[in-house]
Every structure is written in structure tokens, then in C-alpha cells.
Motif scaffolding. Structure first.
Motif, mmCIF file in Angstrom:
data_model
loop_
_atom_site.group_PDB
_atom_site.id
_atom_site.type_symbol
_atom_site.label_atom_id
_atom_site.label_comp_id
_atom_site.label_asym_id
_atom_site.label_seq_id
_atom_site.Cartn_x
_atom_site.Cartn_y
_atom_site.Cartn_z
ATOM 1 N N GLU A 1 1.295 -1.404 -6.440
ATOM 2 C CA GLU A 1 0.639 -0.596 -5.417
ATOM 3 C C GLU A 1 -0.796 -1.063 -5.254
ATOM 4 O O GLU A 1 -1.603 -0.933 -6.175
ATOM 5 N N ASN A 2 -1.102 -1.618 -4.092
ATOM 6 C CA ASN A 2 -2.455 -2.080 -3.789
ATOM 7 C C ASN A 2 -3.213 -0.983 -3.036
ATOM 8 O O ASN A 2 -2.605 -0.140 -2.381
ATOM 9 N N MET A 3 -4.546 -0.998 -3.140
ATOM 10 C CA MET A 3 -5.372 0.050 -2.533
ATOM 11 C C MET A 3 -4.875 1.430 -2.969
ATOM 12 O O MET A 3 -4.747 2.361 -2.169
ATOM 13 N N SER A 4 -4.607 1.552 -4.245
ATOM 14 C CA SER A 4 -3.940 2.739 -4.771
ATOM 15 C C SER A 4 -4.819 3.981 -4.726
ATOM 16 O O SER A 4 -4.370 5.054 -4.321
ATOM 17 N N THR B 1 0.855 -1.179 0.000
ATOM 18 C CA THR B 1 0.000 0.000 0.000
ATOM 19 C C THR B 1 0.902 1.245 0.000
ATOM 20 O O THR B 1 2.099 1.145 0.276
ATOM 21 N N TYR C 1 -4.659 6.547 0.931
ATOM 22 C CA TYR C 1 -3.436 6.264 1.687
ATOM 23 C C TYR C 1 -2.240 7.044 1.164
ATOM 24 O O TYR C 1 -1.100 6.667 1.396
#
Length: 203
Positions: free
Chosen positions: A103-106, A75, A120
């Protein structure tokens, strides 16, 4: 096997309501069993999903398996990016190519305004990728459909339209990983097992 994908996990060999409470040496034993006592047959790719960090699990996999490379998922916030740097250092130290970062939860796209909201922080993984000269392979957004499809047991990428917001990032990511594998330098030395296809570690 489901949707043409073979899966093996500790979650499949212990009761659903039972915790797997084991120490380091036993964890390594279970990892070897999952990898080398499973009848994988021939595979296009073998993906190993690992927790974040640089502990015994990661060292066991990198020492025992001829990895084509590692993909590090994070993240965007700073506290998570610290583990990214440590992960890259570890894989470099054990001669495992880092294929790139994800990139997760971008970001989240608002239904009403269609604007991207960076919950985030923005471009956290991208900045680290540029700093460390590692490819940024993809950005996975917050999409409610991903959660719904996961709960339904149907991968969002298999809903029939690869351009859907819940599907396209995964298709793009898969294509970039395949390209990265094709151009990665071969792994040298120290590995004791050859798997049945290109093997990628996901952290």
C-alpha cells in the motif's frame, strides 16, 4: 550504476525532452532489448518496474522472463484496487506467483499531533489482501523526506539510520519480499529467458 544498483530505462537512451511515442509491437521490442541486450552481469535481484494495468507490456514480460514473482503496489482508494484485482487475475493466469501487495501513500503523520491521517482511506489494500488471501508486504507512508531525498538523488534508506520514518518501511518491505521469494512456488513453463538473479515484477 549508482549506490551499487544497476539501472536501465528508456529514459536513459532517449533525449530528456523527447517523448517515447510508440505502439504496442515496438514497446515489446524495446522491452526485450532492455532486458536481454543489457549487460547485467551477475545480479542479486532484477526488479522490473511496470505501469498498472494488464496490457501488452505485462504479457510480454510474463511470457519472456522466468519471474520469481510479482509485487503489486496500489494506493488505498477503491478505484485503484480494481486494478489490483485485475493484476492478480492476470498473473495467476500466466502462472506467475503474486508475492504480495504494497500500500503506497498509506497514511500521513502530522508533525504537531503525531497522529496518522489516512488521506485516501484506511486499510484498502489490507482488506483486498485478506479477501484474496495474498500477503500484505508493507505500507509506505507520506513522508516529506522521501520526496526531498528523491530530488537530491539519495535513497532515503541510505541516509544512515534504518529506523528513520523515511527509511524503515523500505527495509521492512525488502526483507518481506526476500522471504516471499524464498517460499514462493517455482514458475513453470512458457518462459524463454533466464535472468541473472531472482526477477520480481513491480506493478
Amino acid at each position: 550504476m549508482n549506490f551499487g544498483v544497476k539501472v536501465m530505462s528508456m529514459g536513459l537512451v532517449v533525449p530528456q525532452d523527447e517523448a517515447v511515442a510508440v505502439r504496442g509491437p515496438m514497446v515489446n521490442k524495446y522491452i526485450r532489448a532492455l532486458l536481454f541486450q543489457t549487460d547485467w552481469d551477475e545480479l542479486d535481484y532484477l526488479l522490473i518496474d511496470m505501469p498498472p494495468g494488464t496490457n501488452d507490456v505485462h504479457l510480454t514480460v510474463t511470457q519472456e522472463v522466468l519471474l520469481s514473482g510479482a509485487v503489486i503496489v496500489s494506493t488505498p482508494q477503491k478505484v485503484a484496487l480494481t486494478d489490483v484485482r485485475r493484476g492478480i487475475d492476470m498473473f495467476t493466469a500466466v502462472n506467475t506467483p503474486v508475492l504480495g501487495l504494497v500500500e503506497n501513500m498509506s497514511y500521513f503523520v502530522c508533525n504537531e499531533c503525531t497522529a496518522r491521517h489516512y488521506l485516501y482511506g484506511k486499510d484498502g489494500v489490507k482488506k483486498v489482501a485478506e479477501e484474496l488471501e495474498v500477503p500484505l508486504l508493507g505500507e509506505i507512508p507520506f513522508v516529506q523526506r522521501i520526496m526531498q531525498d528523491t530530488d537530491d538523488g539519495v535513497p532515503p534508506a541510505l541516509r544512515g539510520d534504518r529506523e528513520l520514518p523515511a527509511a524503515k518501511p523500505y527495509y521492512d518491505l525488502a526483507e518481506r519480499i526476500v522471504e516471499a521469494i524464498d517460499t514462493a512456488s517455482p514458475v513453470k513453463g512458457g518462459k524463454t529467458h533466464q535472468t541473472h538473479g531472482p526477477t520480481i515484477s513491480f506493478e
